[in-house]
Design a protein around this motif. Structure first.
Motif, short mmCIF file in Angstrom:
data_model
loop_
_atom_site.label_atom_id
_atom_site.label_comp_id
_atom_site.label_asym_id
_atom_site.label_seq_id
_atom_site.Cartn_x
_atom_site.Cartn_y
_atom_site.Cartn_z
N ASP A 1 -36.01 35.47 138.32
CA ASP A 1 -37.45 35.69 138.36
C ASP A 1 -37.75 36.93 137.52
O ASP A 1 -37.01 37.92 137.57
CB ASP A 1 -37.91 35.91 139.80
CG ASP A 1 -37.71 34.67 140.66
OD1 ASP A 1 -37.81 33.55 140.11
OD2 ASP A 1 -37.45 34.83 141.86
N LEU A 2 -38.84 36.90 136.76
CA LEU A 2 -39.16 37.99 135.84
C LEU A 2 -40.50 38.62 136.19
O LEU A 2 -41.45 37.93 136.57
CB LEU A 2 -39.22 37.47 134.40
CG LEU A 2 -37.98 36.76 133.86
CD1 LEU A 2 -38.26 36.23 132.46
CD2 LEU A 2 -36.78 37.69 133.85
N THR A 3 -40.55 39.92 136.04
CA THR A 3 -41.81 40.65 136.11
C THR A 3 -42.00 41.35 134.76
O THR A 3 -41.13 42.11 134.33
CB THR A 3 -41.80 41.69 137.24
OG1 THR A 3 -41.59 41.02 138.48
CG2 THR A 3 -43.12 42.45 137.28
N ILE A 4 -43.15 41.10 134.11
CA ILE A 4 -43.38 41.62 132.77
C ILE A 4 -44.64 42.48 132.76
O ILE A 4 -45.70 42.04 133.21
CB ILE A 4 -43.54 40.47 131.76
CG1 ILE A 4 -42.32 39.54 131.80
CG2 ILE A 4 -43.75 41.01 130.35
CD1 ILE A 4 -42.49 38.27 131.01
N SER A 5 -44.51 43.69 132.28
CA SER A 5 -45.68 44.55 132.08
C SER A 5 -46.23 44.28 130.69
O SER A 5 -45.57 44.57 129.68
CB SER A 5 -45.29 46.03 132.21
OG SER A 5 -46.36 46.84 131.76
N ALA B 1 -35.94 41.87 135.79
CA ALA B 1 -35.41 40.57 136.23
C ALA B 1 -34.71 40.73 137.56
O ALA B 1 -33.93 41.67 137.78
CB ALA B 1 -34.42 40.03 135.19
N SER B 2 -35.01 39.83 138.49
CA SER B 2 -34.28 39.80 139.75
C SER B 2 -32.93 39.14 139.51
O SER B 2 -32.74 38.41 138.55
CB SER B 2 -35.06 39.01 140.79
OG SER B 2 -35.20 37.66 140.38
N LYS B 3 -31.98 39.44 140.37
CA LYS B 3 -30.61 38.96 140.16
C LYS B 3 -30.38 37.62 140.84
O LYS B 3 -29.73 37.52 141.88
CB LYS B 3 -29.62 40.01 140.65
CG LYS B 3 -29.70 41.32 139.89
CD LYS B 3 -28.70 42.34 140.40
CE LYS B 3 -28.79 43.64 139.62
NZ LYS B 3 -27.82 44.66 140.10
N ASN B 4 -30.91 36.57 140.22
CA ASN B 4 -30.75 35.23 140.78
C ASN B 4 -29.60 34.46 140.14
O ASN B 4 -29.30 33.35 140.56
CB ASN B 4 -32.03 34.42 140.60
CG ASN B 4 -33.13 34.89 141.54
OD1 ASN B 4 -32.86 35.62 142.49
ND2 ASN B 4 -34.36 34.50 141.26
#
Length: 257
Positions: free
Chosen positions: A73-77, A85-88
């Protein structure tokens, strides 16, 4: 123990797919066949890979450069461009991506890796074949006989390199016999570092003089696998593998999702 996967060939007999990508990146069930092969080894606890790249090697590099992010899963500013990035990604793989030349032959690609492998036992296979071979038992068999090389022998049709045995020792290695059926080279090799004494350079074809000379010297043993094995040499082969995967009847899927 490291696993070398040959990923650099042109794949001309699968040109419907390989004009855009290298054969190991041709997909089975929306995943490259290379991913399937690596999962076979990983299921047995072997998680370090050396990918011998050549034709369209950048496609393999792009796949693994993006693999972690695509599995997470990504969070982008949008203001700063920072990506978190979460460690999936649950595959604990170390992947070495090595350019071994555009036109190198199979033995030539391995020869170019000699400095990375010269002090250890290692495995090697082709980037276009899947099997339910027991990799741990293969390695145990190799360690038990003390020879330089082990090849996994399989029994499909007779359009591949043939072998004759004295017990488990290979006494003759012939490239692509014209008639008859029997044991053939299925890849899934184990080698000692002395294999590099049988290789000369980029033009070396592993399946010719090196394997033939190993057999003559009594240094080539066969691990006979009577289970599933299938290469993806043609579009028909791809369609067969795709059908098995889609119908959840893929014998090579020995790993858990």
């Amino acid at each position: 123990m490291k696993t070398v996967i040959l990923c650099g060939g042109l794949g001309t007999r699968l040109s419907e797919e390989t004009h855009l990508k290298p054969k190991p990146m041709v997909e089975i069930g929306e995943k490259p066949i290379l991913w399937h092969i690596m999962n076979i080894y990983s299921a047995h606890g072997f998680n370090e890979f050396i990918l011998a790249l050549g034709y369209k090697g950048e496609a393999v590099k792009k796949y693994f450069l993006n693999y972690y992010n695509f599995q997470s899963d990504l969070t982008i500013s949008l203001k700063t461009g920072k990506i978190t990035a979460s460690k999936n990604c649950y595959r604990d793989w170390i992947v070495h991506l090595i350019d071994t030349g555009l036109n190198s032959m199979t033995g030539g690609r391995l020869y170019r890796l000699r400095d990375k492998l010269k002090n250890e036992t290692f495995m090697l296979t082709y980037g276009d074949g899947v099997s339910n071979v027991d990799i741990k038992k293969l390695v145990q068999f190799h360690k038990s006989h003390g020879k330089i090389a082990t090849v996994t022998a399989v029994k499909p049709s007779a359009r591949f390199g043939g072998m004759k045995f004295n017990g488990d020792r290979v006494i003759e290695f012939t490239e692509k016999p014209q008639t008859g059926e029997g044991w053939i080279n299925g890849g899934f090799f184990v080698f000692e570092k002395a294999i590099f004494d049988y290789l000369k350079g980029d033009e070396t074809v592993l399946e010719k003089e090196p394997m033939e000379n190993l057999a003559k010297d009594g240094q080539l043993m066969a691990y006979k696998h009577e289970g599933f094995w299938q290469c993806m040499d043609t579009l028909r082969d791809k369609q067969l593998l795709e059908s098995l995967w889609e119908n959840e009847k893929a014998p090579w899927k020995i790993w858990k999702d």
